[in-house]
Motif scaffolding. Structure first.
Motif, PDB file in Angstrom:
ATOM      1  N   SER A   3       0.848  -1.189   0.000  1.00  0.00           N
ATOM      2  CA  SER A   3       0.000   0.000   0.000  1.00  0.00           C
ATOM      3  C   SER A   3       0.877   1.230   0.000  1.00  0.00           C
ATOM      4  O   SER A   3       1.912   1.266   0.637  1.00  0.00           O
ATOM      5  CB  SER A   3      -0.877   0.010   1.249  1.00  0.00           C
ATOM      6  N   SER A   4       0.453   2.240  -0.722  1.00  0.00           N
ATOM      7  CA  SER A   4       1.243   3.459  -0.780  1.00  0.00           C
ATOM      8  C   SER A   4       1.096   4.291   0.482  1.00  0.00           C
ATOM      9  O   SER A   4       1.733   5.313   0.609  1.00  0.00           O
ATOM     10  CB  SER A   4       0.847   4.284  -2.004  1.00  0.00           C
ATOM     11  N   VAL A   5       0.250   3.880   1.429  1.00  0.00           N
ATOM     12  CA  VAL A   5       0.092   4.664   2.643  1.00  0.00           C
ATOM     13  C   VAL A   5       0.381   3.868   3.909  1.00  0.00           C
ATOM     14  O   VAL A   5       0.139   4.342   5.002  1.00  0.00           O
ATOM     15  CB  VAL A   5      -1.325   5.299   2.741  1.00  0.00           C
ATOM     16  N   GLN A   6       0.919   2.653   3.813  1.00  0.00           N
ATOM     17  CA  GLN A   6       1.220   1.875   5.005  1.00  0.00           C
ATOM     18  C   GLN A   6       2.339   2.509   5.814  1.00  0.00           C
ATOM     19  O   GLN A   6       2.314   2.500   7.026  1.00  0.00           O
ATOM     20  CB  GLN A   6       1.625   0.451   4.638  1.00  0.00           C
ATOM     21  N   GLU A   7       3.344   3.034   5.153  1.00  0.00           N
ATOM     22  CA  GLU A   7       4.493   3.649   5.793  1.00  0.00           C
ATOM     23  C   GLU A   7       4.086   5.024   6.336  1.00  0.00           C
ATOM     24  O   GLU A   7       3.317   5.731   5.724  1.00  0.00           O
ATOM     25  CB  GLU A   7       5.605   3.806   4.759  1.00  0.00           C
ATOM     26  N   MET A   8       4.621   5.389   7.502  1.00  0.00           N
ATOM     27  CA  MET A   8       4.356   6.709   8.054  1.00  0.00           C
ATOM     28  C   MET A   8       4.882   7.774   7.101  1.00  0.00           C
ATOM     29  O   MET A   8       5.989   7.659   6.584  1.00  0.00           O
ATOM     30  CB  MET A   8       5.030   6.836   9.427  1.00  0.00           C
ATOM     31  N   ARG A   9       4.097   8.793   6.866  1.00  0.00           N
ATOM     32  CA  ARG A   9       4.455   9.879   5.954  1.00  0.00           C
ATOM     33  C   ARG A   9       4.601  11.180   6.719  1.00  0.00           C
ATOM     34  O   ARG A   9       3.837  11.463   7.630  1.00  0.00           O
ATOM     35  CB  ARG A   9       3.381  10.088   4.887  1.00  0.00           C
ATOM     36  N   THR A  10       5.566  11.977   6.296  1.00  0.00           N
ATOM     37  CA  THR A  10       5.745  13.326   6.828  1.00  0.00           C
ATOM     38  C   THR A  10       5.681  14.286   5.654  1.00  0.00           C
ATOM     39  O   THR A  10       6.444  14.135   4.691  1.00  0.00           O
ATOM     40  CB  THR A  10       7.108  13.466   7.542  1.00  0.00           C
ATOM     41  N   VAL A  35      -2.753   9.613   1.183  1.00  0.00           N
ATOM     42  CA  VAL A  35      -1.480  10.095   1.746  1.00  0.00           C
ATOM     43  C   VAL A  35      -1.703  11.410   2.469  1.00  0.00           C
ATOM     44  O   VAL A  35      -1.236  11.603   3.598  1.00  0.00           O
ATOM     45  CB  VAL A  35      -0.413  10.246   0.638  1.00  0.00           C
ATOM     46  N   LEU A  36      -2.410  12.324   1.837  1.00  0.00           N
ATOM     47  CA  LEU A  36      -2.670  13.630   2.452  1.00  0.00           C
ATOM     48  C   LEU A  36      -3.443  13.495   3.761  1.00  0.00           C
ATOM     49  O   LEU A  36      -3.148  14.184   4.740  1.00  0.00           O
ATOM     50  CB  LEU A  36      -3.437  14.535   1.490  1.00  0.00           C
ATOM     51  N   ASP A  37      -4.418  12.601   3.765  1.00  0.00           N
ATOM     52  CA  ASP A  37      -5.251  12.417   4.959  1.00  0.00           C
ATOM     53  C   ASP A  37      -4.488  11.813   6.127  1.00  0.00           C
ATOM     54  O   ASP A  37      -4.783  12.115   7.284  1.00  0.00           O
ATOM     55  CB  ASP A  37      -6.453  11.517   4.641  1.00  0.00           C
ATOM     56  N   ALA A  38      -3.511  10.951   5.848  1.00  0.00           N
ATOM     57  CA  ALA A  38      -2.838  10.204   6.908  1.00  0.00           C
ATOM     58  C   ALA A  38      -1.492  10.786   7.340  1.00  0.00           C
ATOM     59  O   ALA A  38      -0.904  10.315   8.306  1.00  0.00           O
ATOM     60  CB  ALA A  38      -2.632   8.754   6.452  1.00  0.00           C
ATOM     61  N   VAL A  51      13.493  12.936   4.129  1.00  0.00           N
ATOM     62  CA  VAL A  51      12.101  12.714   3.746  1.00  0.00           C
ATOM     63  C   VAL A  51      11.855  13.300   2.360  1.00  0.00           C
ATOM     64  O   VAL A  51      12.311  14.405   2.048  1.00  0.00           O
ATOM     65  CB  VAL A  51      11.147  13.361   4.780  1.00  0.00           C
ATOM     66  N   VAL A  52      11.119  12.565   1.524  1.00  0.00           N
ATOM     67  CA  VAL A  52      10.786  13.015   0.174  1.00  0.00           C
ATOM     68  C   VAL A  52       9.726  14.115   0.241  1.00  0.00           C
ATOM     69  O   VAL A  52       8.622  13.891   0.739  1.00  0.00           O
ATOM     70  CB  VAL A  52      10.271  11.848  -0.693  1.00  0.00           C
ATOM     71  N   THR A  53      10.101  15.295  -0.259  1.00  0.00           N
ATOM     72  CA  THR A  53       9.180  16.424  -0.360  1.00  0.00           C
ATOM     73  C   THR A  53       9.047  16.795  -1.838  1.00  0.00           C
ATOM     74  O   THR A  53       9.721  16.224  -2.695  1.00  0.00           O
ATOM     75  CB  THR A  53       9.711  17.632   0.435  1.00  0.00           C
ATOM     76  N   LEU A  97       5.784  10.366  -1.959  1.00  0.00           N
ATOM     77  CA  LEU A  97       5.639  11.586  -1.160  1.00  0.00           C
ATOM     78  C   LEU A  97       5.647  11.302   0.334  1.00  0.00           C
ATOM     79  O   LEU A  97       4.876  10.490   0.833  1.00  0.00           O
ATOM     80  CB  LEU A  97       4.337  12.315  -1.528  1.00  0.00           C
ATOM     81  N   GLY A  98       6.540  11.963   1.035  1.00  0.00           N
ATOM     82  CA  GLY A  98       6.584  11.877   2.495  1.00  0.00           C
ATOM     83  C   GLY A  98       7.332  10.701   3.067  1.00  0.00           C
ATOM     84  O   GLY A  98       7.438  10.571   4.287  1.00  0.00           O
ATOM     85  N   LEU A  99       7.868   9.826   2.215  1.00  0.00           N
ATOM     86  CA  LEU A  99       8.600   8.661   2.719  1.00  0.00           C
ATOM     87  C   LEU A  99      10.027   9.027   3.114  1.00  0.00           C
ATOM     88  O   LEU A  99      10.650   9.874   2.485  1.00  0.00           O
ATOM     89  CB  LEU A  99       8.665   7.561   1.661  1.00  0.00           C
ATOM     90  N   PRO A 100      10.563   8.353   4.116  1.00  0.00           N
ATOM     91  CA  PRO A 100      11.965   8.564   4.481  1.00  0.00           C
ATOM     92  C   PRO A 100      12.875   7.639   3.678  1.00  0.00           C
ATOM     93  O   PRO A 100      12.425   6.637   3.100  1.00  0.00           O
ATOM     94  CB  PRO A 100      11.998   8.175   5.962  1.00  0.00           C
ATOM     95  N   VAL A 101      14.159   7.957   3.649  1.00  0.00           N
ATOM     96  CA  VAL A 101      15.156   7.083   3.023  1.00  0.00           C
ATOM     97  C   VAL A 101      15.061   5.709   3.689  1.00  0.00           C
ATOM     98  O   VAL A 101      14.903   5.595   4.908  1.00  0.00           O
ATOM     99  CB  VAL A 101      16.572   7.667   3.180  1.00  0.00           C
ATOM    100  N   GLY A 102      15.110   4.662   2.876  1.00  0.00           N
ATOM    101  CA  GLY A 102      15.027   3.285   3.359  1.00  0.00           C
ATOM    102  C   GLY A 102      13.636   2.687   3.274  1.00  0.00           C
ATOM    103  O   GLY A 102      13.477   1.472   3.346  1.00  0.00           O
ATOM    104  N   ALA A 103      12.626   3.529   3.088  1.00  0.00           N
ATOM    105  CA  ALA A 103      11.240   3.047   3.041  1.00  0.00           C
ATOM    106  C   ALA A 103      10.930   2.399   1.701  1.00  0.00           C
ATOM    107  O   ALA A 103      11.575   2.655   0.681  1.00  0.00           O
ATOM    108  CB  ALA A 103      10.274   4.207   3.284  1.00  0.00           C
ATOM    109  N   LEU A 104       9.906   1.552   1.724  1.00  0.00           N
ATOM    110  CA  LEU A 104       9.398   0.916   0.511  1.00  0.00           C
ATOM    111  C   LEU A 104       8.197   1.684  -0.007  1.00  0.00           C
ATOM    112  O   LEU A 104       7.345   2.105   0.771  1.00  0.00           O
ATOM    113  CB  LEU A 104       8.972  -0.518   0.794  1.00  0.00           C
ATOM    114  N   ALA A 105       8.134   1.840  -1.326  1.00  0.00           N
ATOM    115  CA  ALA A 105       6.992   2.459  -1.992  1.00  0.00           C
ATOM    116  C   ALA A 105       6.370   1.416  -2.895  1.00  0.00           C
ATOM    117  O   ALA A 105       7.079   0.619  -3.513  1.00  0.00           O
ATOM    118  CB  ALA A 105       7.453   3.664  -2.812  1.00  0.00           C
ATOM    119  N   GLY A 106       5.061   1.401  -2.973  1.00  0.00           N
ATOM    120  CA  GLY A 106       4.363   0.465  -3.849  1.00  0.00           C
ATOM    121  C   GLY A 106       3.314   1.188  -4.665  1.00  0.00           C
ATOM    122  O   GLY A 106       2.680   2.114  -4.180  1.00  0.00           O
TER     123      GLY A 106
END
Length: 134
Positions: A3-10, A35-38, A51-53, A97-106
């Motif tokens: 999921s594109s929103v499982q990882e904590m986003r900043t 993503v925006l909501d969470a 963090v990806v901005t 968007l909002g993921l930190p280095v090392g995180a997985l994106a799907g």
């Protein structure tokens, strides 16, 4: 499926506001809307440098092939996927968007396949360079 929103986003407050204004009502259930909501919102001066901005240049590794590519996350008007400028409203862009280095994106590819990648590095982040309004 990742999921594109499982990882904590900043997200920066400015990125959140600008992206929210881009979304038509019919995209209320889209990946970027989720993503925006969470997301955890922070002032631009407080976003961590890893963090990806918006307008961050990211080194992304495809999990299936190991291929690495540079992607710059941008607004739709600046998108040129062939040159690595990927819209935040695209499946790949929303997943980063909002993921930190090392995180997985799907994300789901245009042909319906599932794809994923790891954020290996952030080569450039506007906020880390002192640009808080880009």
């Amino acid at each position: 499926m990742l999921s594109s929103v499982q990882e904590m986003r900043t997200l920066t407050e400015l990125d959140h506001t600008r992206i929210s204004k881009l979304l038509p009502r019919e995209q209320a259930g889209s990946a970027i809307a989720a993503v925006l909501d969470a997301a955890d919102l922070v002032p631009a001066r407080e976003v961590p440098a890893d963090v990806v901005t918006m307008y961050s240049q990211v080194l992304l590794a495809d999990l299936a092939t190991g291929t690495q590519r540079k992607i710059t996350l941008c607004y739709p008007r600046d998108a040129e996927p062939a040159t690595g400028f990927v819209s935040v409203l695209s499946p790949v862009g929303a997943s980063l968007l909002g993921l930190p280095v090392g995180a997985l994106a799907g994300w789901t590819t245009p042909d319906g396949q599932q794809a994923s990648g790891r954020v290996l590095d952030i080569l450039f982040q506007p906020e880390a360079s002192g640009d808080y309004t880009l």
